[in-house]
Scaffold this motif. Structure first.
Motif, PDB file in Angstrom:
ATOM      1  N   THR A   1      52.816  20.166  36.485  1.00  0.00           N
ATOM      2  CA  THR A   1      51.748  20.608  37.367  1.00  0.00           C
ATOM      3  C   THR A   1      50.717  21.384  36.563  1.00  0.00           C
ATOM      4  OG1 THR A   1      52.938  22.617  37.911  1.00  0.00           O
ATOM      5  CG2 THR A   1      53.252  20.747  39.390  1.00  0.00           C
ATOM      6  N   PRO A   2      49.439  21.185  36.845  1.00  0.00           N
ATOM      7  CA  PRO A   2      48.425  21.909  36.075  1.00  0.00           C
ATOM      8  C   PRO A   2      48.468  23.408  36.386  1.00  0.00           C
ATOM      9  CG  PRO A   2      47.419  20.685  37.870  1.00  0.00           C
ATOM     10  CD  PRO A   2      48.864  20.320  37.859  1.00  0.00           C
ATOM     11  N   ALA A   3      48.086  24.203  35.396  1.00  0.00           N
ATOM     12  CA  ALA A   3      48.034  25.650  35.583  1.00  0.00           C
ATOM     13  C   ALA A   3      46.941  25.986  36.588  1.00  0.00           C
ATOM     14  CB  ALA A   3      47.754  26.333  34.254  1.00  0.00           C
ATOM     15  N   PRO A   4      47.141  27.041  37.375  1.00  0.00           N
ATOM     16  CA  PRO A   4      46.089  27.467  38.295  1.00  0.00           C
ATOM     17  C   PRO A   4      44.816  27.826  37.532  1.00  0.00           C
ATOM     18  CG  PRO A   4      48.158  28.589  38.768  1.00  0.00           C
ATOM     19  CD  PRO A   4      48.343  27.854  37.479  1.00  0.00           C
ATOM     20  N   ASN A   5      43.701  27.667  38.186  1.00  0.00           N
ATOM     21  CA  ASN A   5      42.407  27.945  37.579  1.00  0.00           C
ATOM     22  C   ASN A   5      42.119  29.442  37.635  1.00  0.00           C
ATOM     23  OD1 ASN A   5      39.833  27.946  36.615  1.00  0.00           O
ATOM     24  ND2 ASN A   5      38.963  26.774  38.300  1.00  0.00           N
ATOM     25  N   LEU A   6      42.060  30.078  36.478  1.00  0.00           N
ATOM     26  CA  LEU A   6      41.779  31.513  36.395  1.00  0.00           C
ATOM     27  C   LEU A   6      40.301  31.807  36.246  1.00  0.00           C
ATOM     28  CD1 LEU A   6      44.866  31.425  35.457  1.00  0.00           C
ATOM     29  CD2 LEU A   6      44.288  33.474  34.219  1.00  0.00           C
ATOM     30  N   VAL A   7      39.487  30.809  35.975  1.00  0.00           N
ATOM     31  CA  VAL A   7      38.070  31.015  35.697  1.00  0.00           C
ATOM     32  C   VAL A   7      37.411  31.764  36.859  1.00  0.00           C
ATOM     33  CG1 VAL A   7      35.859  29.856  35.320  1.00  0.00           C
ATOM     34  CG2 VAL A   7      37.924  29.012  34.184  1.00  0.00           C
ATOM     35  N   GLY A   8      36.668  32.807  36.512  1.00  0.00           N
ATOM     36  CA  GLY A   8      35.973  33.594  37.523  1.00  0.00           C
ATOM     37  C   GLY A   8      35.888  35.053  37.107  1.00  0.00           C
ATOM     38  N   ASP A   9      35.461  35.881  38.047  1.00  0.00           N
ATOM     39  CA  ASP A   9      35.294  37.311  37.814  1.00  0.00           C
ATOM     40  C   ASP A   9      36.274  38.091  38.681  1.00  0.00           C
ATOM     41  OD1 ASP A   9      33.126  37.082  35.979  1.00  0.00           O
ATOM     42  OD2 ASP A   9      31.794  36.671  37.666  1.00  0.00           O
ATOM     43  N   TYR A  10      36.708  39.233  38.139  1.00  0.00           N
ATOM     44  CA  TYR A  10      37.714  40.064  38.794  1.00  0.00           C
ATOM     45  C   TYR A  10      37.314  41.530  38.656  1.00  0.00           C
ATOM     46  CZ  TYR A  10      40.429  35.777  38.283  1.00  0.00           C
ATOM     47  OH  TYR A  10      40.845  34.472  38.325  1.00  0.00           O
ATOM     48  N   ASN A  11      37.398  42.269  39.768  1.00  0.00           N
ATOM     49  CA  ASN A  11      37.126  43.709  39.763  1.00  0.00           C
ATOM     50  C   ASN A  11      38.430  44.477  39.784  1.00  0.00           C
ATOM     51  OD1 ASN A  11      34.320  43.811  39.721  1.00  0.00           O
ATOM     52  ND2 ASN A  11      34.166  43.634  41.944  1.00  0.00           N
ATOM     53  N   LEU A  12      38.440  45.636  39.146  1.00  0.00           N
ATOM     54  CA  LEU A  12      39.610  46.491  39.153  1.00  0.00           C
ATOM     55  C   LEU A  12      39.887  46.964  40.576  1.00  0.00           C
ATOM     56  CD1 LEU A  12      41.730  48.052  37.425  1.00  0.00           C
ATOM     57  CD2 LEU A  12      40.084  49.947  37.395  1.00  0.00           C
ATOM     58  N   ALA A  13      41.111  46.727  41.036  1.00  0.00           N
ATOM     59  CA  ALA A  13      41.529  47.192  42.357  1.00  0.00           C
ATOM     60  C   ALA A  13      42.361  48.464  42.238  1.00  0.00           C
ATOM     61  CB  ALA A  13      42.328  46.103  43.074  1.00  0.00           C
ATOM     62  N   SER A  14      43.188  48.561  41.183  1.00  0.00           N
ATOM     63  CA  SER A  14      43.974  49.774  40.969  1.00  0.00           C
ATOM     64  C   SER A  14      44.424  49.855  39.515  1.00  0.00           C
ATOM     65  CB  SER A  14      45.188  49.825  41.896  1.00  0.00           C
ATOM     66  OG  SER A  14      46.127  48.841  41.538  1.00  0.00           O
ATOM     67  N   SER A  15      44.619  51.088  39.065  1.00  0.00           N
ATOM     68  CA  SER A  15      45.094  51.352  37.708  1.00  0.00           C
ATOM     69  C   SER A  15      46.037  52.552  37.782  1.00  0.00           C
ATOM     70  CB  SER A  15      43.916  51.649  36.775  1.00  0.00           C
ATOM     71  OG  SER A  15      44.355  51.866  35.453  1.00  0.00           O
ATOM     72  N   THR A  16      47.324  52.305  37.577  1.00  0.00           N
ATOM     73  CA  THR A  16      48.325  53.362  37.673  1.00  0.00           C
ATOM     74  C   THR A  16      49.186  53.371  36.418  1.00  0.00           C
ATOM     75  OG1 THR A  16      49.838  51.877  38.828  1.00  0.00           O
ATOM     76  CG2 THR A  16      48.428  53.274  40.190  1.00  0.00           C
ATOM     77  N   THR A  17      49.778  54.523  36.143  1.00  0.00           N
ATOM     78  CA  THR A  17      50.666  54.643  34.989  1.00  0.00           C
ATOM     79  C   THR A  17      51.984  55.276  35.396  1.00  0.00           C
ATOM     80  OG1 THR A  17      49.688  56.759  34.409  1.00  0.00           O
ATOM     81  CG2 THR A  17      48.832  54.840  33.265  1.00  0.00           C
ATOM     82  N   VAL A  18      53.010  54.926  34.638  1.00  0.00           N
ATOM     83  CA  VAL A  18      54.325  55.531  34.796  1.00  0.00           C
ATOM     84  C   VAL A  18      54.746  56.011  33.426  1.00  0.00           C
ATOM     85  CG1 VAL A  18      56.729  55.130  35.397  1.00  0.00           C
ATOM     86  CG2 VAL A  18      54.924  53.991  36.693  1.00  0.00           C
ATOM     87  N   PRO A  19      55.032  57.281  33.211  1.00  0.00           N
ATOM     88  CA  PRO A  19      54.818  58.369  34.165  1.00  0.00           C
ATOM     89  C   PRO A  19      53.332  58.569  34.441  1.00  0.00           C
ATOM     90  CG  PRO A  19      55.408  59.254  32.011  1.00  0.00           C
ATOM     91  CD  PRO A  19      55.512  57.766  31.922  1.00  0.00           C
ATOM     92  N   ALA A  20      53.027  59.202  35.554  1.00  0.00           N
ATOM     93  CA  ALA A  20      51.633  59.399  35.971  1.00  0.00           C
ATOM     94  C   ALA A  20      50.843  60.123  34.889  1.00  0.00           C
ATOM     95  CB  ALA A  20      51.587  60.190  37.275  1.00  0.00           C
TER      96      ALA A  20
END
Length: 169
Positions: free
Chosen positions: A7-26
């Protein structure tokens, strides 16, 4: 041959905005804003441009670019400066997740989620950083030192595609 290769890989082409950025430990080792732009270079290669702003140091340089190669067994990131990254893509929601391992004393792990967008990029800092990464990706000196993206190694870091849940009627 496995089912993924059929099966072909999904198409990733496009633009994406940051929705969240978290770290562990905070911590503040995260992004306050970010944008990813994925472009098709040829039938087998993608260019991933990344522009961001650090939470703790907004004026510091923040961005990168990566090349990816489609092969029969998946989509792989370049084998250069990607050892600490893992990328996941959910075709159903068009969310891109990046998990980054830190090299700090706390061994932090950052979890960044990006959502697909069709909105134009208007943030001036991110625009400037995106242009810088585009220029770096096509820089003549980088081409001379590392060679063309078609000749680079793509072996160690596959972009993982999240499977859609199967429901029975």
């Amino acid at each position: 041959m496995n089912a993924f290769a059929q099966t072909p890989a999904p198409n990733l082409v496009g633009d994406y905005n940051l929705a969240s950025s978290t770290t562990v430990p905070a911590s503040t080792w995260g992004y306050s804003k970010g944008r990813i732009s994925i472009k098709q270079l040829d039938d087998r290669h993608l260019l991933i441009l990344f522009a961001c702003e650090w939470k703790r140091e907004p004026k510091a340089v923040c961005g990168d670019h990566y090349f990816a190669q489609q092969r029969d067994d998946g989509l792989y990131l370049q084998d250069m400066n990607t050892d600490a990254l893992r990328l996941y893509f959910d075709p159903a929601t068009r969310k891109l997740t990046i998990i980054s391992r830190g090299y700090d004393a706390k061994e932090s792990v950052r979890h960044d989620i990006f959502s697909a967008t069709s909105a134009p990029l208007t943030d001036t800092a991110l625009l400037r950083r995106m242009k810088r990464e585009q220029a770096n990706a096509s820089d003549k000196e980088n081409l001379r030192v590392f060679g063309p993206y078609q000749k680079r190694d793509y072996q160690n870091n596959r972009i993982e595609f999240q499977r859609q849940s199967i429901t029975t009627p």
